[in-house]
Write an enzyme that holds these catalytic residues in place. Structure first.
Site, mmCIF file in Angstrom:
data_model
loop_
_atom_site.group_PDB
_atom_site.id
_atom_site.type_symbol
_atom_site.label_atom_id
_atom_site.label_comp_id
_atom_site.label_asym_id
_atom_site.label_seq_id
_atom_site.Cartn_x
_atom_site.Cartn_y
_atom_site.Cartn_z
ATOM 1 N N GLY A 77 0.994 -1.370 0.404
ATOM 2 C CA GLY A 77 1.232 0.074 0.793
ATOM 3 C C GLY A 77 1.828 0.847 0.165
ATOM 4 O O GLY A 77 2.839 1.770 0.409
ATOM 5 N N SER A 78 1.672 0.931 -1.179
ATOM 6 C CA SER A 78 2.105 1.919 -2.093
ATOM 7 C C SER A 78 1.896 3.440 -1.582
ATOM 8 O O SER A 78 2.600 4.453 -2.247
ATOM 9 C CB SER A 78 1.837 1.796 -3.490
ATOM 10 O OG SER A 78 0.325 1.911 -3.847
ATOM 11 N N ASN A 79 0.462 3.563 -1.266
ATOM 12 C CA ASN A 79 0.142 5.127 -0.736
ATOM 13 C C ASN A 79 1.095 5.271 0.455
ATOM 14 O O ASN A 79 1.707 6.589 0.841
ATOM 15 C CB ASN A 79 -1.180 5.056 -0.561
ATOM 16 C CG ASN A 79 -2.083 5.439 -1.645
ATOM 17 O OD1 ASN A 79 -1.752 6.425 -2.022
ATOM 18 N ND2 ASN A 79 -2.639 4.436 -2.066
ATOM 19 N N ARG A 99 -11.223 -1.460 5.886
ATOM 20 C CA ARG A 99 -12.411 -1.816 6.921
ATOM 21 C C ARG A 99 -13.030 -0.571 7.254
ATOM 22 O O ARG A 99 -12.506 0.600 7.017
ATOM 23 C CB ARG A 99 -11.621 -2.194 8.354
ATOM 24 C CG ARG A 99 -11.110 -3.447 8.362
ATOM 25 C CD ARG A 99 -12.144 -4.669 8.428
ATOM 26 N NE ARG A 99 -11.412 -5.553 7.669
ATOM 27 C CZ ARG A 99 -12.232 -6.712 7.277
ATOM 28 N NH1 ARG A 99 -13.321 -6.963 7.481
ATOM 29 N NH2 ARG A 99 -11.596 -7.623 6.408
ATOM 30 N N HIS A 120 -9.374 7.286 -1.461
ATOM 31 C CA HIS A 120 -10.165 6.660 -2.079
ATOM 32 C C HIS A 120 -10.117 6.658 -3.579
ATOM 33 O O HIS A 120 -9.963 7.604 -4.222
ATOM 34 C CB HIS A 120 -11.709 6.852 -1.713
ATOM 35 C CG HIS A 120 -12.668 5.854 -2.504
ATOM 36 N ND1 HIS A 120 -12.799 4.537 -1.938
ATOM 37 C CD2 HIS A 120 -13.556 6.050 -3.643
ATOM 38 C CE1 HIS A 120 -13.891 4.054 -2.947
ATOM 39 N NE2 HIS A 120 -14.226 4.896 -3.770
ATOM 40 N N ASP A 126 -16.919 5.947 2.807
ATOM 41 C CA ASP A 126 -16.509 6.867 1.783
ATOM 42 C C ASP A 126 -17.369 8.033 1.628
ATOM 43 O O ASP A 126 -17.486 8.933 0.444
ATOM 44 C CB ASP A 126 -16.140 6.378 0.473
ATOM 45 C CG ASP A 126 -15.122 5.081 0.609
ATOM 46 O OD1 ASP A 126 -14.194 5.097 1.457
ATOM 47 O OD2 ASP A 126 -15.507 3.684 -0.210
ATOM 48 N N GLU A 172 -3.367 8.913 -6.705
ATOM 49 C CA GLU A 172 -3.306 8.920 -5.449
ATOM 50 C C GLU A 172 -1.947 9.141 -4.822
ATOM 51 O O GLU A 172 -1.923 10.119 -3.773
ATOM 52 C CB GLU A 172 -3.656 7.500 -5.173
ATOM 53 C CG GLU A 172 -5.136 6.982 -5.305
ATOM 54 C CD GLU A 172 -5.304 5.508 -5.194
ATOM 55 O OE1 GLU A 172 -4.920 5.070 -4.076
ATOM 56 O OE2 GLU A 172 -5.848 4.524 -5.940
HETATM 57 C C1 GAR Z 1 -5.553 2.115 -3.167
HETATM 58 O O1 GAR Z 1 -5.953 2.287 -4.553
HETATM 59 C C2 GAR Z 1 -6.575 2.839 -2.309
HETATM 60 O O2 GAR Z 1 -7.028 3.838 -2.793
HETATM 61 C C3 GAR Z 1 -7.472 1.844 -1.952
HETATM 62 O O3 GAR Z 1 -6.782 0.663 -1.933
HETATM 63 C C4 GAR Z 1 -5.470 0.417 -2.454
HETATM 64 C C5 GAR Z 1 -4.191 0.220 -1.703
HETATM 65 O O4 GAR Z 1 -3.296 0.308 -2.223
HETATM 66 N N1 GAR Z 1 -8.320 2.088 -0.979
HETATM 67 C C6 GAR Z 1 -9.533 1.858 -0.773
HETATM 68 O O5 GAR Z 1 -9.971 1.039 -1.610
HETATM 69 C C7 GAR Z 1 -10.230 1.871 0.528
HETATM 70 N N2 GAR Z 1 -11.555 1.575 0.622
HETATM 71 P P1 GAR Z 1 -1.778 0.352 -1.570
HETATM 72 O O6 GAR Z 1 -1.910 -0.613 -0.442
HETATM 73 O O7 GAR Z 1 -0.743 0.288 -2.492
HETATM 74 O O8 GAR Z 1 -1.831 1.986 -1.241
#
Ligand code: GAR
Length: 221
Positions: free
Chosen positions: A11-13, A92, A110, A146, A175
């Site tokens: 969940g860093s985003n 998903r 992405h 995507d 991101e």
């Molecule tokens: C991030 O790098 C995001 O871009 C990617 O998963 C990671 C989640 O990190 N998303 C995908 O690959 C979507 N198919 P986070 O949980 O730290 O945000």
């Protein structure tokens, strides 16, 4: 605009979005709920720390039944009346049942410069391919993998010494910069589409609006 965030992992985003909101950068984003398809996802703790309802619908309970999974997601989110769904590390692929439920759409982050490297494990594919430029894409979600219209993109160099871990860490910083910007623009109604091309209303480079570029770092034409 009422927003539901879907996550699968650390969940860093999500954290970047909520921190941007706390700094006053997303005045139109009303984060109502965070939902994870994985038990114990770090994103759920982040949501609770920010006083946001943390929900779980385990994807493992719906193997081979994507429509059933999407209906369960929508039922769980129904009390929150979200207009926009934000996929912040949600692993998903979603179809029409889910996508049609959000009038303002569904947006995703992405970790690659789409349309290159869609799908999973992009960092090892990028380093194995030998690309010199990598990055991240915020985009609207369609039924493909995507493949929806790009909102904005950010780029980083790929260094000779990079393995997948080094590259993913560098991309993650981008991101965290571009995704809150994209969500801010969408929630304030500034993004429109001309065909597949995202346009940012009120974008005036000559006025030097901080951060209002659909490309990061801003590049001269
Ligand atoms: C991030 O790098 C995001 O871009 C990617 O998963 C990671 C989640 O990190 N998303 C995908 O690959 C979507 N198919 P986070 O949980 O730290 O945000």
């Amino acid at each position: 605009m009422k927003v539901a965030v879907l996550c699968s992992g650390r969940g860093s985003n999500l954290k970047a979005l909520l921190e941007a909101r706390a700094r006053g950068e997303l005045p139109h984003a009303d984060f109502r709920a965070v939902l994870s398809d994985q038990e114990g996802a770090g994103a759920l703790d982040t949501a609770r720390m920010h006083g946001i309802d943390a929900l779980t619908v385990l994807s493992s309970g719906f193997r081979g039944d994507r429509t059933g999974f999407e209906r369960a997601l929508l039922e769980t989110l129904a009390p929150y009346s979200a207009e926009l769904a934000v996929l912040a590390g949600f692993q998903r692929v979603l179809g029409r049942t889910f996508l049609d439920a959000f009038p303002a759409g569904v947006v995703n982050i992405h970790p690659a410069l789409l349309p290159a490297f869609p799908g999973h494990m992009v960092w090892s594919k990028e380093t194995a391919y030998g690309v010199k430029l990598a990055g991240a894409t915020a985009h609207f979600v369609d039924e493909g993998v995507d493949s929806g219209p790009v909102i904005c993109q950010g780029a980083v160099p790929v260094l000779e010494t990079d393995g997948p871990d080094e590259l993913s860490a560098r991309i993650l910083k981008v991101e965290h910069r571009i995704f809150p910007a994209a969500v801010g623009w969408v929630t304030s109604g500034r993004v429109s589409l001309s065909g597949r091309t995202a346009l940012l209303r009120g974008f005036s480079p000559s006025e030097g609006e901080e951060g209002a570029s659909l490309v990061w770092p801003p590049l001269d034409a």
